[in-house]
Design a protein around this motif. Structure first.
Motif, PDB file in Angstrom:
ATOM      1  N   ALA A  99       0.888  -1.338   0.268  1.00 28.40           N
ATOM      2  CA  ALA A  99      -0.074   0.066  -0.174  1.00 28.40           C
ATOM      3  C   ALA A  99       0.908   1.368   0.081  1.00 28.40           C
ATOM      4  CB  ALA A  99      -1.195   0.105   1.207  1.00 28.40           C
ATOM      5  N   GLY A 100       1.882   1.128  -0.720  1.00 26.31           N
ATOM      6  CA  GLY A 100       2.729   2.338  -0.724  1.00 26.31           C
ATOM      7  C   GLY A 100       3.634   2.517   0.132  1.00 26.31           C
ATOM      8  N   GLY A 101       3.879   1.804   1.212  1.00 24.78           N
ATOM      9  CA  GLY A 101       4.964   1.754   2.363  1.00 24.78           C
ATOM     10  C   GLY A 101       5.739   0.589   2.224  1.00 24.78           C
ATOM     11  N   GLU A 102       7.040   0.570   2.650  1.00 28.77           N
ATOM     12  CA  GLU A 102       7.658  -0.171   2.637  1.00 28.77           C
ATOM     13  C   GLU A 102       7.665  -1.202   4.137  1.00 28.77           C
ATOM     14  OE1 GLU A 102      11.908  -0.652   0.591  1.00 28.77           O
ATOM     15  OE2 GLU A 102      12.551  -0.964   2.867  1.00 28.77           O
ATOM     16  N   GLU A 103       7.836  -2.341   3.970  1.00 23.28           N
ATOM     17  CA  GLU A 103       7.733  -3.502   5.354  1.00 23.28           C
ATOM     18  C   GLU A 103       8.383  -4.433   5.109  1.00 23.28           C
ATOM     19  OE1 GLU A 103       3.602  -4.541   6.817  1.00 23.28           O
ATOM     20  OE2 GLU A 103       2.724  -2.931   5.682  1.00 23.28           O
ATOM     21  N   VAL A 104       8.981  -4.727   6.272  1.00 22.50           N
ATOM     22  CA  VAL A 104       9.971  -6.059   6.405  1.00 22.50           C
ATOM     23  C   VAL A 104       9.146  -6.822   7.396  1.00 22.50           C
ATOM     24  CG1 VAL A 104      12.014  -6.672   7.248  1.00 22.50           C
ATOM     25  CG2 VAL A 104      11.922  -4.538   6.001  1.00 22.50           C
ATOM     26  N   VAL A 152       0.972  -5.029  -3.823  1.00 23.18           N
ATOM     27  CA  VAL A 152       2.125  -5.236  -2.960  1.00 23.18           C
ATOM     28  C   VAL A 152       3.020  -5.620  -3.993  1.00 23.18           C
ATOM     29  CG1 VAL A 152       3.007  -7.225  -1.813  1.00 23.18           C
ATOM     30  CG2 VAL A 152       0.649  -6.451  -1.345  1.00 23.18           C
ATOM     31  N   GLU A 153       4.436  -5.154  -3.901  1.00 27.68           N
ATOM     32  CA  GLU A 153       5.434  -5.592  -4.418  1.00 27.68           C
ATOM     33  C   GLU A 153       6.598  -5.819  -3.786  1.00 27.68           C
ATOM     34  OE1 GLU A 153       8.980  -3.333  -7.493  1.00 27.68           O
ATOM     35  OE2 GLU A 153       7.402  -2.525  -6.473  1.00 27.68           O
ATOM     36  N   ILE A 154       7.167  -7.285  -4.206  1.00 32.45           N
ATOM     37  CA  ILE A 154       8.160  -8.149  -3.406  1.00 32.45           C
ATOM     38  C   ILE A 154       9.444  -7.327  -3.774  1.00 32.45           C
ATOM     39  CG2 ILE A 154       9.435  -9.921  -3.014  1.00 32.45           C
ATOM     40  CD1 ILE A 154       6.362  -9.825  -2.042  1.00 32.45           C
TER      41      ILE A 154
END
Length: 163
Positions: A99-104, A152-154
């Motif tokens: 959703a536009g924000g990077e998550e780990v 989502v983009e990996i």
């Protein structure tokens, strides 16, 4: 139970920790809660005995945790985290733009990452289901529980090292 039951990846440390917790809850934990219930029962009228009802509630939660642990340990694959091949699979750490924000986050069971700062998503969650099997650079979307479509983009897939 069918052979289609989900299998959960656990590190050896997580498996050992859960076995110890199950052993404690099944023995000492049950004895302690039984003593608390008996002590509260001796106080008299059970209808208005808050200590008795609190102990019975705790007993129910403890028995539910015992059942959860038994199921999890029975259906677990124990070993080292899978070596990352750039493909999202249970037990890998995923960096994704959600959703536009990077998550780990770790894809798998929250029990693996106990004591870690990593967020954990189940492979059965809407996000987990959508990204399972994707490779670095792949994009997809999934429907969130609120009905919203989330892109989502990996970005990166790494081997889980326990941190």
């Amino acid at each position: 139970m069918s052979s289609d039951a989900p299998v959960t990846f656990l590190t050896q440390d997580a498996y050992d920790r859960l076995v110890a917790e199950l052993e404690h809850l099944s023995t000492t934990g049950r004895e302690e809660i039984a003593k608390r219930i008996e002590a509260a029962r001796e106080e008299g009228d059970l209808k208005e005995n808050g200590g008795y009802h609190a102990a019975k509630d705790e007993q129910g939660k403890q028995e539910a945790r015992i059942r959860t642990l038994q199921w999890l340990l029975k259906n677990a694959t124990v070993g080292d985290a899978p070596e990352s091949t750039g493909t999202v699979e249970p037990g890998t750490v995923v960096t994704a733009t959600v959703a536009g924000g990077e998550e780990v986050f770790l894809l798998g069971n929250r029990e693996i990452a106990s004591g870690s700062d990593l967020d954990v998503y189940s492979e059965a969650s809407p996000l987990g289901t959508a990204i399972l099997g994707l490779k670095e650079g792949d994009t997809t979307s999934y429907t969130a529980p609120n009905g919203r479509e989330i892109a989502v983009e990996i970005v990166k897939v790494e081997t889980y090292t326990g941190q």
